[in-house]
Scaffold this motif. Structure first.
Motif, PDB file in Angstrom:
ATOM      1  N   SER A   1     -15.267  10.497   9.494  1.00 47.74           N
ATOM      2  CA  SER A   1     -13.984  10.130   9.519  1.00 47.74           C
ATOM      3  C   SER A   1     -13.193   9.841   8.141  1.00 47.74           C
ATOM      4  O   SER A   1     -12.254  10.193   7.876  1.00 47.74           O
ATOM      5  N   VAL A   2     -14.223   9.598   7.356  1.00 47.08           N
ATOM      6  CA  VAL A   2     -13.648   9.503   5.763  1.00 47.08           C
ATOM      7  C   VAL A   2     -12.964  11.047   5.399  1.00 47.08           C
ATOM      8  O   VAL A   2     -12.207  11.163   4.708  1.00 47.08           O
ATOM      9  N   ALA A   3     -13.719  11.993   5.766  1.00 48.40           N
ATOM     10  CA  ALA A   3     -13.584  13.372   5.255  1.00 48.40           C
ATOM     11  C   ALA A   3     -12.157  13.784   5.996  1.00 48.40           C
ATOM     12  O   ALA A   3     -11.431  14.380   5.388  1.00 48.40           O
ATOM     13  N   LEU A   4     -12.017  13.527   7.118  1.00 48.78           N
ATOM     14  CA  LEU A   4     -10.826  13.972   7.675  1.00 48.78           C
ATOM     15  C   LEU A   4      -9.398  13.183   7.417  1.00 48.78           C
ATOM     16  O   LEU A   4      -8.706  13.754   7.207  1.00 48.78           O
ATOM     17  N   THR A   5      -9.803  11.943   7.141  1.00 47.57           N
ATOM     18  CA  THR A   5      -8.761  11.110   6.551  1.00 47.57           C
ATOM     19  C   THR A   5      -8.377  11.588   5.055  1.00 47.57           C
ATOM     20  O   THR A   5      -7.243  11.566   4.788  1.00 47.57           O
TER      21      THR A   5
ATOM     22  N   VAL B   1       3.853   4.795   4.375  1.00 44.56           N
ATOM     23  CA  VAL B   1       3.037   3.769   5.722  1.00 44.56           C
ATOM     24  C   VAL B   1       1.956   2.720   5.244  1.00 44.56           C
ATOM     25  O   VAL B   1       1.528   1.799   5.657  1.00 44.56           O
ATOM     26  N   GLY B   2       1.513   3.247   3.851  1.00 43.47           N
ATOM     27  CA  GLY B   2       0.668   2.217   3.245  1.00 43.47           C
ATOM     28  C   GLY B   2      -0.892   3.047   3.553  1.00 43.47           C
ATOM     29  O   GLY B   2      -1.162   3.752   4.653  1.00 43.47           O
ATOM     30  N   GLU B   3      -1.700   2.797   2.788  1.00 46.65           N
ATOM     31  CA  GLU B   3      -3.142   3.366   2.762  1.00 46.65           C
ATOM     32  C   GLU B   3      -3.874   2.873   4.130  1.00 46.65           C
ATOM     33  O   GLU B   3      -4.522   3.517   4.766  1.00 46.65           O
ATOM     34  N   GLU B   4      -3.868   1.546   4.432  1.00 44.76           N
ATOM     35  CA  GLU B   4      -4.728   1.018   5.371  1.00 44.76           C
ATOM     36  C   GLU B   4      -4.117   1.575   6.758  1.00 44.76           C
ATOM     37  O   GLU B   4      -4.888   2.096   7.417  1.00 44.76           O
ATOM     38  N   TYR B   5      -2.749   1.658   6.797  1.00 39.27           N
ATOM     39  CA  TYR B   5      -2.297   2.055   8.195  1.00 39.27           C
ATOM     40  C   TYR B   5      -2.438   3.622   8.153  1.00 39.27           C
ATOM     41  O   TYR B   5      -2.765   3.926   9.307  1.00 39.27           O
ATOM     42  N   PHE B   6      -2.305   4.448   7.193  1.00 35.29           N
ATOM     43  CA  PHE B   6      -2.561   5.664   7.385  1.00 35.29           C
ATOM     44  C   PHE B   6      -4.031   5.895   7.849  1.00 35.29           C
ATOM     45  O   PHE B   6      -4.218   6.916   8.627  1.00 35.29           O
ATOM     46  N   ARG B   7      -4.948   5.339   7.259  1.00 38.05           N
ATOM     47  CA  ARG B   7      -6.234   5.336   7.704  1.00 38.05           C
ATOM     48  C   ARG B   7      -6.381   5.157   9.197  1.00 38.05           C
ATOM     49  O   ARG B   7      -7.143   6.033   9.909  1.00 38.05           O
ATOM     50  N   ALA B   8      -6.009   3.972   9.559  1.00 46.28           N
ATOM     51  CA  ALA B   8      -5.917   4.110  11.173  1.00 46.28           C
ATOM     52  C   ALA B   8      -5.157   4.973  11.738  1.00 46.28           C
ATOM     53  O   ALA B   8      -5.859   5.407  12.951  1.00 46.28           O
ATOM     54  N   MET B   9      -3.969   5.465  11.164  1.00 48.70           N
ATOM     55  CA  MET B   9      -3.303   6.623  12.151  1.00 48.70           C
ATOM     56  C   MET B   9      -4.132   7.907  12.015  1.00 48.70           C
ATOM     57  O   MET B   9      -4.001   8.490  12.935  1.00 48.70           O
ATOM     58  N   ALA B  10      -4.707   8.176  10.995  1.00 48.69           N
ATOM     59  CA  ALA B  10      -5.461   9.408  10.817  1.00 48.69           C
ATOM     60  C   ALA B  10      -6.716   9.320  11.917  1.00 48.69           C
ATOM     61  O   ALA B  10      -6.981  10.483  12.511  1.00 48.69           O
ATOM     62  N   ARG B  11      -7.142   8.376  12.120  1.00 52.70           N
ATOM     63  CA  ARG B  11      -8.224   8.187  12.966  1.00 52.70           C
ATOM     64  C   ARG B  11      -7.806   8.387  14.564  1.00 52.70           C
ATOM     65  O   ARG B  11      -8.411   9.092  15.312  1.00 52.70           O
ATOM     66  N   ALA B  12      -6.733   8.104  14.632  1.00 50.52           N
ATOM     67  CA  ALA B  12      -6.004   7.919  15.876  1.00 50.52           C
ATOM     68  C   ALA B  12      -5.753   9.543  16.156  1.00 50.52           C
ATOM     69  O   ALA B  12      -5.951   9.920  17.341  1.00 50.52           O
ATOM     70  N   PHE B  13      -5.325  10.311  14.985  1.00 51.81           N
ATOM     71  CA  PHE B  13      -4.973  11.647  15.202  1.00 51.81           C
ATOM     72  C   PHE B  13      -5.951  12.517  15.413  1.00 51.81           C
ATOM     73  O   PHE B  13      -6.033  13.408  16.376  1.00 51.81           O
TER      74      PHE B  13
END
Length: 253
Positions: A46-50, A64-76
């Motif tokens: 998860s960390v590597a893809l984000t 979007v901000g770092e925290e939201y981007f991490r959540a968005m990246a996981r969903a993507f």
């Protein structure tokens, strides 16, 4: 469905879904249930893809901000798992995904900002080619110039965007020269070693798309457009690849 293939699919799917249960039957080399090992591995994936997405789309992350981007990246990642071990190419579908992601509907410019960043990444990874220098065409008579079908540079990307997207990208990418731009057409290229991002005059995108279909230069330029401005932008971007056979009218081309 059972067997090694089913287990592999379950294993890979659970890696991209932190809330998913661990695959049953995992054991470490000593035969003990490998629960903690799998959780660590899942977190690392998860960390590597984000991080790969953040490196490719830094302006999107900033907006979007770092925290939201991490959540968005996981969903993507759950919808678009990597298809290649080369992380430098991961995330090519992100712009279209953002455009269809309901929680981001209010940020109508965000998908276009991602398209600019993806185009810059594409350009940086494209094949090299010497750009056509304007002086090469200086001696051609008008009818010969109009009949040319110049080859587009392999790093060239042309975008048609919403009116605010380029300025928003520029304000967050240390490009004050474009921070007030209202251009809807954008060229991204890499004629030499540096990726360029340029606001393009209206009609540039139509010209390039016509040229890509093999339309001669004279017919590719839209009626009513500022042809001089389009030419200036195309040569600034290094939009054409040098091609001696083409310039000298090789009938085989």
């Amino acid at each position: 469905m059972s067997g090694p293939g089913a287990f592999t699919q379950t294993f890979a799917s659970a890696l991209l879904s932190p809330e998913a249960p661990r695959p049953a039957g995992l054991r470490d080399p000593s035969g003990v249930a490998a629960t903690r090992r799998y959780d660590v591995y899942r977190n690392n994936v998860s960390v590597a893809l984000t991080e790969a997405l953040a490196a490719a789309f830094p302006v999107v992350e900033r907006l979007v901000g770092e925290e939201y981007f991490r959540a968005m990246a996981r969903a993507f990642a759950q919808e678009h798992p990597p298809r290649s071990p080369v992380m430098a190419t991961y995330g090519a579908e992100l712009a279209d995904w953002i455009a269809d992601f309901p929680p981001l509907a209010a940020l109508s410019y965000l998908a276009d900002v991602a398209r600019i960043e993806q185009a810059r990444r594409d350009a940086s990874q494209s094949a090299d080619a010497a750009p056509l220098e304007p002086g090469t065409l200086a001696g051609l008579p008008p009818e010969a110039l109009a009949a040319l079908c110049p080859r587009l540079h392999p790093a060239l990307r042309v975008l048609s965007l919403g009116r605010s997207a380029l300025a928003i990208w520029a304000r967050n990418a240390a490009r004050p020269d474009l921070a007030q731009s209202r251009a809807r057409e954008v060229l991204v290229s890499r004629p030499h070693l540096k990726v360029l991002t340029l606001a393009a005059p209206e009609g540039t995108a139509a010209t390039l798309r016509a040229l890509a279909r093999g339309t001669p230069l004279g017919a590719a330029l839209p009626i009513g457009a500022d042809h001089a401005a389009i030419f200036g932008c195309l040569f600034e971007a290094g939009a054409f690849a040098a091609d001696e056979a083409l310039i000298h009218g090789d009938p085989a081309r």
